[in-house]
Design a protein around this motif. Structure first.
Motif, short mmCIF file in Angstrom:
data_model
loop_
_atom_site.label_atom_id
_atom_site.label_comp_id
_atom_site.label_asym_id
_atom_site.label_seq_id
_atom_site.Cartn_x
_atom_site.Cartn_y
_atom_site.Cartn_z
N LEU A 29 0.83 -1.20 0.00
CA LEU A 29 0.00 0.00 0.00
C LEU A 29 0.87 1.26 0.00
CD1 LEU A 29 -2.44 -1.17 2.79
CD2 LEU A 29 -2.91 -1.15 0.34
N ARG A 30 0.50 2.23 -0.82
CA ARG A 30 1.16 3.54 -0.84
C ARG A 30 0.53 4.39 0.26
NH1 ARG A 30 0.81 8.70 -3.06
NH2 ARG A 30 2.75 9.45 -3.97
N THR A 31 1.36 4.99 1.11
CA THR A 31 0.82 5.75 2.25
C THR A 31 0.43 7.18 1.90
OG1 THR A 31 2.99 6.53 2.99
CG2 THR A 31 2.21 4.40 3.87
N GLY A 32 1.12 7.81 0.95
CA GLY A 32 0.87 9.22 0.66
C GLY A 32 1.42 10.15 1.73
N LEU A 33 2.30 9.64 2.59
CA LEU A 33 2.84 10.44 3.69
C LEU A 33 3.61 11.66 3.19
CD1 LEU A 33 3.15 10.63 6.78
CD2 LEU A 33 5.23 9.27 6.55
N SER A 34 4.38 11.51 2.13
CA SER A 34 5.19 12.63 1.62
C SER A 34 4.33 13.82 1.21
CB SER A 34 6.03 12.18 0.43
OG SER A 34 6.99 11.26 0.84
N GLU A 35 3.12 13.54 0.75
CA GLU A 35 2.22 14.62 0.31
C GLU A 35 1.56 15.33 1.49
OE1 GLU A 35 -0.18 12.08 -1.99
OE2 GLU A 35 1.40 11.81 -3.49
N LYS A 52 4.54 0.10 18.99
CA LYS A 52 3.28 -0.63 18.84
C LYS A 52 2.18 0.29 18.30
CE LYS A 52 1.04 -2.12 22.51
NZ LYS A 52 0.64 -2.89 23.69
N GLU A 53 2.24 1.58 18.63
CA GLU A 53 1.19 2.52 18.24
C GLU A 53 1.47 3.27 16.95
OE1 GLU A 53 2.59 2.77 21.44
OE2 GLU A 53 1.08 1.46 22.31
N GLY A 54 2.73 3.37 16.53
CA GLY A 54 3.08 4.15 15.34
C GLY A 54 4.57 4.16 15.09
N PHE A 55 5.06 5.22 14.43
CA PHE A 55 6.50 5.30 14.19
C PHE A 55 6.97 6.75 14.13
CE2 PHE A 55 4.49 4.97 10.03
CZ PHE A 55 5.11 5.96 9.30
N PHE A 56 8.26 6.91 14.46
CA PHE A 56 8.93 8.20 14.41
C PHE A 56 9.68 8.27 13.09
CE2 PHE A 56 8.33 7.37 18.87
CZ PHE A 56 7.96 8.61 19.37
N PHE A 57 9.69 9.45 12.47
CA PHE A 57 10.37 9.63 11.19
C PHE A 57 10.94 11.04 11.11
CE2 PHE A 57 6.01 10.89 10.57
CZ PHE A 57 6.05 11.99 9.73
N SER A 58 11.75 11.27 10.11
CA SER A 58 12.29 12.62 9.88
C SER A 58 11.95 13.05 8.47
CB SER A 58 13.81 12.65 10.10
OG SER A 58 14.45 11.77 9.22
N TYR A 59 11.86 14.36 8.30
CA TYR A 59 11.67 14.92 6.97
C TYR A 59 12.49 16.20 6.87
CZ TYR A 59 8.02 17.82 9.17
OH TYR A 59 7.32 18.68 9.98
N GLN A 60 12.83 16.59 5.64
CA GLN A 60 13.73 17.72 5.42
C GLN A 60 13.20 18.66 4.35
OE1 GLN A 60 17.27 15.49 4.34
NE2 GLN A 60 18.15 15.91 6.34
N ILE A 79 3.70 9.55 13.67
CA ILE A 79 2.34 9.30 13.20
C ILE A 79 1.93 7.92 13.69
CG2 ILE A 79 3.00 8.34 10.94
CD1 ILE A 79 0.51 9.92 9.83
N SER A 80 0.66 7.80 14.06
CA SER A 80 0.16 6.51 14.54
C SER A 80 -0.19 5.62 13.35
CB SER A 80 -1.08 6.70 15.43
OG SER A 80 -2.17 7.15 14.64
N TRP A 81 -0.17 4.31 13.58
CA TRP A 81 -0.54 3.36 12.52
C TRP A 81 -1.96 3.62 12.04
CZ3 TRP A 81 3.40 1.07 10.47
CH2 TRP A 81 4.49 0.68 11.23
N SER A 82 -2.85 3.96 12.96
CA SER A 82 -4.25 4.16 12.59
C SER A 82 -4.46 5.39 11.72
CB SER A 82 -5.13 4.25 13.84
OG SER A 82 -4.76 5.36 14.62
N GLU A 83 -3.58 6.38 11.82
CA GLU A 83 -3.72 7.60 11.03
C GLU A 83 -2.84 7.61 9.77
OE1 GLU A 83 -3.00 10.59 14.06
OE2 GLU A 83 -5.16 10.90 14.17
N LEU A 84 -2.03 6.58 9.59
CA LEU A 84 -1.09 6.55 8.47
C LEU A 84 -1.79 6.64 7.12
CD1 LEU A 84 1.79 6.29 7.42
CD2 LEU A 84 1.55 3.81 7.63
N PHE A 85 -2.89 5.94 6.94
CA PHE A 85 -3.57 5.93 5.65
C PHE A 85 -4.73 6.91 5.57
CE2 PHE A 85 -1.47 1.82 5.83
CZ PHE A 85 -0.77 1.88 4.65
N LYS A 90 -3.06 12.91 11.50
CA LYS A 90 -2.23 13.93 12.14
C LYS A 90 -0.78 13.48 12.25
CE LYS A 90 -5.86 16.13 14.77
NZ LYS A 90 -6.54 16.80 13.86
N ILE A 91 0.09 14.32 11.73
CA ILE A 91 1.53 14.15 11.91
C ILE A 91 1.93 15.06 13.06
CG2 ILE A 91 3.80 14.56 10.88
CD1 ILE A 91 2.47 13.99 8.14
#
Length: 106
Positions: A29-35, A52-60, A79-85, A90-91
């Protein structure tokens, strides 16, 4: 490029698109997170850790107030797994910003 794994879910990016995908079983599945990043002209730079609830990431993004090539601003977010798609998911920025310069200083 594999970015992380949690409970059978693999997070990976495809370059140069630099979009985050999720592989769960045979489904991709494509998340569309970058957009959805909160800064204009920003790109996903990597997954830092998963929980367990989500993941931490970085952007530049490029520092537009500088004419130095390679002058970047980095944000760290969650971002939480439930909000990823969810297109309205919310980020949460957890550390903002970190400025680095690795450009041409001549």
């Amino acid at each position: 490029m594999i970015e992380g794994e949690h409970e059978g879910v693999v997070l990976f990016r495809i370059l140069p698109e630099n979009e985050l995908y999720v592989k769960k079983g045979a489904e991709i599945l494509r998340t569309g997170l970058s957009e959805r990043l909160p800064e204009e002209a920003a790109w996903l730079s990597g997954i830092r850790s998963t929980t367990k609830e989500g993941f931490f990431f970085s952007y530049q993004a490029n520092n537009e107030k500088s004419d130095t090539e390679g002058d970047l601003i980095t944000w760290y977010a969650y971002i939480s797994w439930s909000e990823l798609f969810d297109k309205e998911g919310k980020i949460k920025v957890v550390h903002s910003p970190h400025i680095s310069s690795a450009g041409n200083l001549l």
